[in-house]
Enzyme design. Structure first.
Site, PDB file in Angstrom:
ATOM      1  N   GLN A  84      68.382  65.703  14.299  1.00 54.21           N
ATOM      2  CA  GLN A  84      69.020  64.416  13.979  1.00 54.21           C
ATOM      3  C   GLN A  84      70.386  64.305  14.662  1.00 54.21           C
ATOM      4  O   GLN A  84      70.817  63.229  15.084  1.00 54.21           O
ATOM      5  CB  GLN A  84      69.166  64.304  12.454  1.00 54.21           C
ATOM      6  CG  GLN A  84      69.848  63.037  11.977  1.00 54.21           C
ATOM      7  CD  GLN A  84      68.958  61.807  12.059  1.00 54.21           C
ATOM      8  OE1 GLN A  84      67.828  61.831  11.615  1.00 54.21           O
ATOM      9  NE2 GLN A  84      69.476  60.721  12.625  1.00 54.21           N
ATOM     10  N   HIS A 134      70.115  69.702   9.727  1.00 53.30           N
ATOM     11  CA  HIS A 134      69.141  68.788  10.362  1.00 53.30           C
ATOM     12  C   HIS A 134      69.550  68.611  11.833  1.00 53.30           C
ATOM     13  O   HIS A 134      69.994  67.541  12.247  1.00 53.30           O
ATOM     14  CB  HIS A 134      69.153  67.452   9.603  1.00 53.30           C
ATOM     15  CG  HIS A 134      67.995  66.549   9.909  1.00 53.30           C
ATOM     16  ND1 HIS A 134      66.940  66.917  10.720  1.00 53.30           N
ATOM     17  CD2 HIS A 134      67.714  65.277   9.495  1.00 53.30           C
ATOM     18  CE1 HIS A 134      66.072  65.927  10.796  1.00 53.30           C
ATOM     19  NE2 HIS A 134      66.520  64.924  10.070  1.00 53.30           N
ATOM     20  N   ASP A 159      74.134  58.818   3.805  1.00 51.56           N
ATOM     21  CA  ASP A 159      72.772  59.343   3.633  1.00 51.56           C
ATOM     22  C   ASP A 159      72.370  59.095   2.178  1.00 51.56           C
ATOM     23  O   ASP A 159      73.240  58.796   1.345  1.00 51.56           O
ATOM     24  CB  ASP A 159      72.790  60.860   3.949  1.00 51.56           C
ATOM     25  CG  ASP A 159      71.418  61.512   3.856  1.00 51.56           C
ATOM     26  OD1 ASP A 159      70.401  60.802   3.893  1.00 51.56           O
ATOM     27  OD2 ASP A 159      71.373  62.762   3.756  1.00 51.56           O
ATOM     28  N   ARG A 209      65.838  59.493  18.124  1.00 49.15           N
ATOM     29  CA  ARG A 209      65.238  60.752  17.658  1.00 49.15           C
ATOM     30  C   ARG A 209      64.202  61.236  18.673  1.00 49.15           C
ATOM     31  O   ARG A 209      64.091  62.415  18.966  1.00 49.15           O
ATOM     32  CB  ARG A 209      64.545  60.555  16.296  1.00 49.15           C
ATOM     33  CG  ARG A 209      65.435  60.159  15.130  1.00 49.15           C
ATOM     34  CD  ARG A 209      66.477  61.211  14.821  1.00 49.15           C
ATOM     35  NE  ARG A 209      65.923  62.531  14.666  1.00 49.15           N
ATOM     36  CZ  ARG A 209      65.218  62.977  13.603  1.00 49.15           C
ATOM     37  NH1 ARG A 209      65.025  62.193  12.586  1.00 49.15           N
ATOM     38  NH2 ARG A 209      64.746  64.212  13.571  1.00 49.15           N
TER      39      ARG A 209
HETATM   40  N1  NVA Z   1      69.440  64.380   3.133  1.00 52.76           N
HETATM   41  C1  NVA Z   1      68.153  63.782   3.394  1.00 52.76           C
HETATM   42  C2  NVA Z   1      67.968  63.587   4.858  1.00 52.76           C
HETATM   43  C3  NVA Z   1      66.676  62.890   5.237  1.00 52.76           C
HETATM   44  C4  NVA Z   1      66.522  62.723   6.704  1.00 52.76           C
HETATM   45  C5  NVA Z   1      67.060  64.660   2.800  1.00 52.76           C
HETATM   46  O1  NVA Z   1      67.118  65.876   2.990  1.00 52.76           O
HETATM   47  O2  NVA Z   1      66.181  64.128   2.115  1.00 52.76           O
HETATM   48  N1   CP Z   2      65.897  60.924   9.629  1.00 48.42           N
HETATM   49  C1   CP Z   2      64.761  61.607   9.364  1.00 48.42           C
HETATM   50  O1   CP Z   2      64.695  62.831   9.496  1.00 48.42           O
HETATM   51  O2   CP Z   2      63.727  60.832   8.983  1.00 48.42           O
HETATM   52  P1   CP Z   2      62.310  61.359   8.451  1.00 48.42           P
HETATM   53  O3   CP Z   2      62.554  62.014   7.104  1.00 48.42           O
HETATM   54  O4   CP Z   2      61.461  60.121   8.346  1.00 48.42           O
HETATM   55  O5   CP Z   2      61.769  62.348   9.430  1.00 48.42           O
END
Ligand code: NVA
Ligand code: CP
Length: 330
Positions: A138, A135, A231, A317
């Site tokens: 982020q 990600h 998380d 973000r």
């Molecule tokens: N680990 C989480 C991050 C969300 C921003 C997911 O992939 O759902």
């Molecule tokens: N942190 C993040 O990526 O949030 P969303 O899933 O809302 O985009």
């Protein structure tokens, strides 16, 4: 020589040098100042970007939309139900079509291979808005938020508690290693990051005078930490059946007041969000009914405490995504 990333895709932090990340952070600060002071910055008028989402989103989608519009661009959003991608049209064909119409493509979805393939065929920059493995947008927000809070990145002690082998754990380990932050993954062994990535991050950390450490011990993870990050325990795309095992494995890694009390004075709590810190969500309520827990990866007390900087992080973000769009397109 100055940093120039025009035309590059942004797929994972491993592809970017520490200098390039520094450049993106500094650029983010400039955009944040402009936004705060009401200075217009429609530098990319007449350009268009498309946002492809195969998973749900609040922050990432809104950050790309607002950043794009602030830069004067046209923005198209495509959700999983409204494009042909994958079902009737291959990734490569989709990439070649979108690349003819748009100046940049954001993709959120499942495997990292998909975003890599989009980038291979699109002919325009592709930005990874989250895959199962990484990600990277982020990461810039998280680094910027830490730097704003502590006035530096180098030498900070950072601990990730929870599912450390997922997109957030993986990405944070690399981000810390690149920027000289001592990284600890505090998790049960079953949820440690993949060994190849730990090896890679350790190598990068050595070059930047910092460390990568894995521990199952919560006290060890909390002691001397400047940042505690967590998380959700079950990520998007994972089947509901894993909740049971995940709760059992991660219960003792819940970030609570006792853990925060062991950290350094001045420590902060961070979370990419969304977060299950109460039962005010459908899933939160279902989990409470099924498993009898009303808070998951973080207690409501810590989430709402003065140490929590999660909403600064969420705001960042947008500023950081704006920097990525701008730097790769101009
Ligand atoms: N680990 C989480 C991050 C969300 C921003 C997911 O992939 O759902
Ligand atoms: N942190 C993040 O990526 O949030 P969303 O899933 O809302 O985009």
């Amino acid at each position: 020589m100055g940093v120039n990333i025009k035309g590059r895709s942004y797929l994972k932090l491993l592809d970017y040098t520490s200098e390039e990340i520094r450049y993106l952070l500094d650029l983010s600060k400039q955009f944040k100042n402009m936004k705060r002071n009401g200075v217009p910055h429609k530098y990319l008028e007449n350009k268009n970007i498309v946002l492809l989402f195969e998973k749900t989103s609040t922050r990432t989608r809104c950050a790309f939309e607002v950043a794009g519009r602030d830069l004067g661009m046209g923005v198209t959003y495509l959700d999983p139900g409204s494009s042909q991608m994958g079902k009737k049209e291959s990734i490569a064909d989709t990439a070649r079509v979108l690349g003819r119409m748009y100046d940049g493509i954001e993709y959120r979805g499942f495997s990292q291979d998909i975003v890599d393939e989009l980038a291979k065929y699109a002919g325009v920059p592709v930005w990874n808005g989250l895959t199962d493995q990484f990600h990277p947008t982020q990461m810039l927000a998280d680094l910027l938020t830490m730097e704003e809070k502590f006035g530096r990145l180098k030498g900070l002690n950072f601990t990730f508690m929870g599912d450390a082998r997922n997109n957030m754990g993986n990405s944070l380990m690399v981000a810390c290693a690149k920027m000289g932050i001592n990284f600890t993954a505090c998790a049960p062994k079953e949820l440690f990051p993949a060994q190849w990535l730990v090896d890679e991050a350790t190598k990068i950390a050595e070059e930047n005078d910092c460390t990568v450490r894995l521990t199952e011990d919560v006290n060890e993870g909390a002691e001397n930490a400047d940042v505690i990050y967590t998380d959700i325990w079950v990520s998007m795309g994972e089947p509901d059946e894993v909740w049971d095992t995940r709760i059992r494995l991660l219960k003792k890694y819940q970030v609570n007041a006792a853990i925060m009390a062991k950290t350094n004075p001045g420590s902060v709590f961070m979370h990419c969000l969304p977060s299950f810190h109460d039962t005010k969500t459908t899933i939160g309520t279902q989990i409470a009914e099924k498993f009898g827990i009303t808070e998951m990866e973080v207690t409501d007390e810590v989430f709402e405490s003065k140490k929590s900087i999660v909403f600064d992080e969420a705001e960042n973000r947008m500023h950081t995504i704006k920097a990525v769009i701008y730097a790769t397109l101009s």
